[in-house]
Design a protein around this motif. Structure first.
Motif, short mmCIF file in Angstrom:
data_model
loop_
_atom_site.label_atom_id
_atom_site.label_comp_id
_atom_site.label_asym_id
_atom_site.label_seq_id
_atom_site.Cartn_x
_atom_site.Cartn_y
_atom_site.Cartn_z
N GLY A 20 0.83 -1.27 -0.10
CA GLY A 20 0.00 0.02 -0.06
C GLY A 20 0.84 1.23 -0.01
N ARG A 21 0.24 2.22 0.32
CA ARG A 21 0.94 3.56 0.49
C ARG A 21 2.14 3.89 0.92
N THR A 22 2.48 3.04 2.06
CA THR A 22 3.67 3.08 2.63
C THR A 22 4.85 2.23 2.36
N SER A 23 4.25 1.46 1.63
CA SER A 23 5.14 0.30 1.21
C SER A 23 6.44 0.66 0.24
N ASN A 24 7.57 0.11 0.25
CA ASN A 24 8.77 0.56 -0.33
C ASN A 24 8.85 -0.21 -1.74
N VAL A 25 7.73 -1.15 -1.69
CA VAL A 25 7.84 -2.29 -2.91
C VAL A 25 6.62 -2.34 -3.60
N GLY A 26 5.64 -2.08 -3.16
CA GLY A 26 4.27 -2.20 -3.80
C GLY A 26 4.26 -1.80 -5.33
N ALA A 46 -6.03 -5.99 -0.30
CA ALA A 46 -5.91 -5.73 1.14
C ALA A 46 -4.75 -5.13 1.44
N PHE A 47 -4.59 -4.04 0.81
CA PHE A 47 -3.40 -3.31 0.58
C PHE A 47 -2.67 -2.64 2.12
N ASP A 48 -3.48 -2.67 3.38
CA ASP A 48 -2.91 -2.04 4.18
C ASP A 48 -3.48 -2.49 5.70
N LEU A 49 -2.96 -2.46 6.82
CA LEU A 49 -3.29 -2.73 7.96
C LEU A 49 -4.35 -1.84 8.48
N GLY A 54 -6.12 1.76 3.40
CA GLY A 54 -6.00 1.09 2.29
C GLY A 54 -7.18 1.27 1.03
N VAL A 55 -8.14 1.41 1.73
CA VAL A 55 -9.44 1.73 0.72
C VAL A 55 -9.26 2.94 -0.19
N ASP A 56 -8.71 3.92 0.69
CA ASP A 56 -8.51 5.28 0.04
C ASP A 56 -7.43 4.93 -1.32
N PHE A 57 -6.30 4.21 -1.02
CA PHE A 57 -5.36 3.98 -1.75
C PHE A 57 -5.93 3.09 -3.03
N GLY A 58 -6.54 2.17 -2.52
CA GLY A 58 -7.04 1.13 -3.62
C GLY A 58 -8.04 1.88 -4.48
N LYS A 59 -8.93 2.79 -4.04
CA LYS A 59 -9.81 3.54 -5.13
C LYS A 59 -8.76 4.33 -6.02
N ASN A 60 -7.48 4.88 -5.49
CA ASN A 60 -6.90 5.92 -6.44
C ASN A 60 -6.03 4.82 -7.46
N LYS A 186 11.63 6.73 11.72
CA LYS A 186 10.72 7.62 11.04
C LYS A 186 10.22 6.85 9.85
N SER A 187 10.66 5.83 9.10
CA SER A 187 10.12 5.36 7.88
C SER A 187 9.26 3.94 8.40
N GLU A 188 8.19 3.90 7.86
CA GLU A 188 7.25 2.39 8.00
C GLU A 188 7.88 1.65 7.33
#
Length: 392
Positions: A20-26, A46-49, A54-60, A186-188
């Motif tokens: 998802g949005r905070t992933s380094n590899v997605g 199922a992009f995010d915990l 995750g829903v906002d990201f998937g819609k985008n 700092k980095s998730e």
């Protein structure tokens, strides 16, 4: 040359867990899978915990909101109810979740594409291998740069004897972006990488060196490793007992020797891999920072620079060519090449086409298990004081 025409009858319905949005590899996974809309079609995730994020990201991304799920268990269950449910799941989560998600996916009748390293223990890999065989499904591993065409040229040169007997394998994957320890907090995308409960026995040995180890196996036609000796350090002390720097010596079954340096504290150096294969007659060297160039050095003759996309390269190398010699390629094309091979492999498995599967060169489950063996052997060697450990 590949110009986007379909290689399978229809795109495979594909979804992601993580990435998802905070992933380094997605994004790398999506770039690879979706370059050719003839290979995969993203239908769910199922992009995010954090479900709302995750829903906002998937819609985008343009995914149907009804097919955005809070977790992988819900996703597998709901997709199984649909006639157009997913056929392939992509696991782009932190390492500690790989095994449980892969097992659940196979039990749900799905093919699996998984980030490296696969799991923590070889026994887990063998269990998944047995389950995959029972279900008639494939497990593929995303060693990102392994889709670079010139690695196949190296493989061809080794196989046809252009280098002579292989004597030495010299490997490197280092960068300096781990010098600043504040990123660990700092980095998730970095936090879990330095947490031994989430990555297992190693940091850079798993995060970096497994890529280069697989690529060296690809280039040398799976030359069998016999023993490793590892010395590792945590120069940023808060990462201990994990390492941010490691040196590994290798002994192969055929008498060849090798070495690997992996590090995220190589200050001032951008991310870079080097693979050099030295034979009794000639050597060949490839850098991921210059992925379109292959240096061939035959003893007693001027060095030759081979350039991607030319007719003097082998058929297997040029079969993955997509842009032409005058247009440079890089990591995104490499990811796309391996994802296209994943699609061809999965389609062949679905059709029972064992001949196609036998001749495809891509990072499969067996190579993923070897990656686990590599990490664990290196960690064991280092933890026992830098001793030779059998690769088993």
């Amino acid at each position: 040359m590949h110009i986007g025409e379909r290689k399978i009858e229809r795109p495979l319905r594909w979804g992601m867990v993580g990435g998802g949005r905070t992933s380094n590899v997605g994004y790398k996974h999506r770039l690879g899978a979706l370059r050719d809309n003839t290979a995969f079609q993203m239908v769910c995730g199922a992009f995010d915990l954090d479900y709302e994020r995750g829903v906002d990201f998937g819609k985008n991304l343009g995914v149907d909101p009804e097919r955005l799920y809070p977790d992988y268990k819900t996703m597998f269950a709901e997709e199984a109810k649909r006639e157009d449910g997913i056929e392939v799941v992509d696991i782009a989560t932190p390492n500690f979740q790989h095994y449980e998600v892969a097992k659940a996916a196979l039990e749900a009748g799905l093919h699996v594409i998984c980030e490296k390293p696969l799991f923590f223990e070889v026994e887990q890999g063998l269990e998944i291998q047995k389950l995959a065989e029972e279900k008639g499904k494939l497990v593929c591993v995303t060693y990102g740069f392994s889709g670079s065409q010139l690695l196949l040229q190296m493989r061809h040169m080794v196989k046809t004897g252009m280098l002579g007997t292989i004597n030495m394998v010299d490997l490197k994957y280092t960068h300096g972006y781990g010098c600043d320890p504040t990123g660990d907090v700092k980095s998730e995308g970095q936090k879990w990488r330095v947490d031994s409960s989430k990555v297992g026995k190693a940091f850079v040995l798993g995060d970096l060196s497994t890529h280069t180890f697989y690529e060296s196996q690809l280039a040398t036609n799976d030359m069998k490793l016999k023993q490793v000796l590892c010395d590792r350090q945590a120069f940023v002390g808060s990462r201990y007992p994990l390492e941010d720097n490691a040196y590994v010596l290798m002994r192969y079954e055929n008498g060849a020797v090798g070495r690997m340096w992996c590090s995220c504290v190589d200050a001032g150096t951008p991310e870079t891999q080097v693979i050099r294969i030295v034979g009794s007659k000639a050597s060949v060297e490839w850098h991921d920072a210059q992925p379109n160039h292959l240096l061939y050095q035959e003893q007693g003759k001027p060095a030759q620079l081979m350039i991607r996309g030319n007719d003097y390269l082998c058929d297997a190398c040029n079969a993955d060519e997509s842009l032409g010699a005058t247009h440079v390629e890089g990591l995104s094309e490499s990811w796309a090449n391996i994802y296209l091979k994943f699609a061809v492999a999965i389609d062949a498995k679905n059709r029972g086409d064992e001949e196609t599967l036998k001749n495809l060169v891509y990072p499969d489950l067996e190579h993923g298990i070897d990656g686990i063996r590599w990490i664990n052997a290196c960690a064991k060697s280092a933890d026992e004081g830098g001793v030779w450990v059998d690769f088993e």
